[in-house]
Design a protein around this motif. Structure first.
Motif, mmCIF file in Angstrom:
data_model
loop_
_atom_site.group_PDB
_atom_site.id
_atom_site.type_symbol
_atom_site.label_atom_id
_atom_site.label_comp_id
_atom_site.label_asym_id
_atom_site.label_seq_id
_atom_site.Cartn_x
_atom_site.Cartn_y
_atom_site.Cartn_z
ATOM 1 N N THR A 75 43.440 -0.410 38.888
ATOM 2 C CA THR A 75 42.075 -0.860 39.149
ATOM 3 C C THR A 75 41.691 -0.497 40.581
ATOM 4 N N PRO A 76 40.423 -0.193 40.805
ATOM 5 C CA PRO A 76 39.993 0.100 42.172
ATOM 6 C C PRO A 76 39.928 -1.178 43.007
ATOM 7 N N ALA A 77 40.123 -1.027 44.297
ATOM 8 C CA ALA A 77 40.072 -2.159 45.218
ATOM 9 C C ALA A 77 39.569 -1.686 46.571
ATOM 10 N N LYS A 78 39.121 -2.634 47.360
ATOM 11 C CA LYS A 78 38.634 -2.345 48.706
ATOM 12 C C LYS A 78 39.458 -3.160 49.690
ATOM 13 N N VAL A 79 39.956 -2.511 50.732
ATOM 14 C CA VAL A 79 40.764 -3.192 51.746
ATOM 15 C C VAL A 79 39.838 -4.074 52.581
ATOM 16 N N VAL A 80 40.163 -5.387 52.657
ATOM 17 C CA VAL A 80 39.314 -6.315 53.399
ATOM 18 C C VAL A 80 39.998 -6.904 54.629
ATOM 19 N N ASP A 81 41.332 -6.787 54.706
ATOM 20 C CA ASP A 81 42.051 -7.282 55.873
ATOM 21 C C ASP A 81 43.390 -6.546 55.957
ATOM 22 N N VAL A 82 43.857 -6.328 57.171
ATOM 23 C CA VAL A 82 45.120 -5.608 57.369
ATOM 24 C C VAL A 82 45.940 -6.357 58.405
ATOM 25 N N LYS A 83 47.210 -6.564 58.086
ATOM 26 C CA LYS A 83 48.194 -7.119 59.012
ATOM 27 C C LYS A 83 49.362 -6.132 59.016
ATOM 28 N N PRO A 84 50.278 -6.239 59.964
ATOM 29 C CA PRO A 84 51.405 -5.295 59.987
ATOM 30 C C PRO A 84 52.205 -5.331 58.671
ATOM 31 N N GLY A 85 52.209 -4.205 57.963
ATOM 32 C CA GLY A 85 52.963 -4.076 56.725
ATOM 33 C C GLY A 85 52.318 -4.673 55.490
ATOM 34 N N VAL A 86 51.155 -5.305 55.646
ATOM 35 C CA VAL A 86 50.494 -5.990 54.537
ATOM 36 C C VAL A 86 48.997 -5.717 54.596
ATOM 37 N N ALA A 87 48.405 -5.550 53.427
ATOM 38 C CA ALA A 87 46.950 -5.398 53.353
ATOM 39 C C ALA A 87 46.426 -6.352 52.291
ATOM 40 N N TRP A 88 45.258 -6.912 52.552
ATOM 41 C CA TRP A 88 44.565 -7.741 51.569
ATOM 42 C C TRP A 88 43.456 -6.890 50.976
ATOM 43 N N VAL A 89 43.447 -6.807 49.654
ATOM 44 C CA VAL A 89 42.427 -6.017 48.966
ATOM 45 C C VAL A 89 41.617 -6.922 48.057
ATOM 46 N N GLU A 90 40.409 -6.493 47.788
ATOM 47 C CA GLU A 90 39.516 -7.251 46.919
ATOM 48 C C GLU A 90 39.154 -6.387 45.728
ATOM 49 N N THR A 91 39.275 -6.966 44.551
ATOM 50 C CA THR A 91 38.882 -6.272 43.327
ATOM 51 C C THR A 91 37.782 -7.064 42.653
ATOM 52 N N VAL A 92 37.026 -6.399 41.819
ATOM 53 C CA VAL A 92 36.007 -7.074 41.027
ATOM 54 C C VAL A 92 36.571 -7.239 39.623
ATOM 55 N N ARG A 93 36.673 -8.495 39.185
ATOM 56 C CA ARG A 93 37.159 -8.746 37.831
ATOM 57 C C ARG A 93 36.122 -8.243 36.859
ATOM 58 N N GLN A 94 36.572 -7.400 35.950
ATOM 59 C CA GLN A 94 35.643 -6.787 35.017
ATOM 60 C C GLN A 94 35.760 -7.441 33.664
ATOM 61 N N SER A 95 34.642 -7.528 33.000
ATOM 62 C CA SER A 95 34.577 -8.115 31.682
ATOM 63 C C SER A 95 34.030 -7.073 30.734
ATOM 64 N N ALA A 96 34.426 -7.156 29.488
ATOM 65 C CA ALA A 96 33.891 -6.237 28.482
ATOM 66 C C ALA A 96 32.460 -6.617 28.136
ATOM 67 N N CYS A 97 32.052 -7.795 28.551
ATOM 68 C CA CYS A 97 30.717 -8.271 28.214
ATOM 69 C C CYS A 97 29.658 -7.377 28.864
ATOM 70 N N GLY A 98 28.722 -6.976 28.080
ATOM 71 C CA GLY A 98 27.658 -6.125 28.580
ATOM 72 C C GLY A 98 27.884 -4.670 28.250
ATOM 73 N N SER A 99 29.039 -4.337 27.654
ATOM 74 C CA SER A 99 29.282 -2.935 27.339
ATOM 75 C C SER A 99 29.088 -2.598 25.877
ATOM 76 N N CYS A 100 28.792 -3.578 25.061
ATOM 77 C CA CYS A 100 28.607 -3.265 23.641
ATOM 78 C C CYS A 100 27.148 -2.904 23.363
ATOM 79 N N GLY A 101 26.852 -2.556 22.132
ATOM 80 C CA GLY A 101 25.510 -2.125 21.756
ATOM 81 C C GLY A 101 24.468 -3.230 21.808
ATOM 82 N N SER A 102 24.880 -4.508 21.692
ATOM 83 C CA SER A 102 23.897 -5.594 21.710
ATOM 84 C C SER A 102 23.791 -6.305 23.042
ATOM 85 N N ALA A 103 24.253 -5.680 24.107
ATOM 86 C CA ALA A 103 24.257 -6.324 25.413
ATOM 87 C C ALA A 103 22.861 -6.739 25.858
ATOM 88 N N GLY A 104 21.842 -6.008 25.435
ATOM 89 C CA GLY A 104 20.481 -6.334 25.852
ATOM 90 C C GLY A 104 19.945 -7.614 25.236
#
Length: 151
Positions: free
Chosen positions: A4-33
């Motif tokens: 999954t893609p992520a964005k680095v939001v904080d960095v410490k020596p040897g460690v990084a904190w990343v943020e991801t967006v939890r994705q849902s299947a909702c909204g991807s079907c034909g009746s999403a509208g």
């Protein structure tokens, strides 16, 4: 590997904190509208998760990366987290029913079985001390073209 893609939001020596967006299947079907569930999902937005990863590559804040976990790890964690407590709940309630307990007692014994299943799940995963086993890893650095982020 599940990535999954992520964005680095904080960095410490040897460690990084990343943020991801939890994705849902909702909204991807034909009746999403016309679906009420997708409207509610859009209303609350995509929740973000902040995760710690090991950083041996010297990541920078704002950098986009791809993180991942091995397929087998996800399957084992799902099995332990969902199936074991459910089996204990059903088994305890079935045993109480078989022994002739009333409805209220069956419900309480079932909840007791669920609690035992949750406790056992925690023991099987190694508890808080074994969280490293389930921690995502840095798969690769990404460019904005490689890693589309909905931030």
């Amino acid at each position: 590997m599940i990535e999954t893609p992520a964005k680095v939001v904080d960095v410490k020596p040897g460690v990084a904190w990343v943020e991801t967006v939890r994705q849902s299947a909702c909204g991807s079907c034909g009746s999403a509208g016309s679906c009420g569930t997708s409207v509610v999902a859009k209303l609350f937005g995509a929740p973000r998760s902040r995760l710690r990863i090991d950083d041996a590559q010297g990541l920078r804040v704002g950098e986009q990366v791809v993180i991942g976990i091995p397929d087998g790890t996800l399957v084992r964690a799902s099995f332990v987290a969902y199936l074991i407590p459910l089996v204990f709940l059903i088994a305890a309630a079935a045993l109480a029913t078989r022994l002739g307990a009333g409805e209220g007692s069956v419900a309480l014994i079932g909840i007791g079985g669920l609690a035992i299943g949750l406790w056992l799940s925690g023991r099987l995963t190694g508890g808080p001390s074994a969280r490293e086993r389930y921690r995502p890893i840095l798969v690769r650095r990404g460019t904005s073209a490689d890693v589309p982020m909905p931030f």
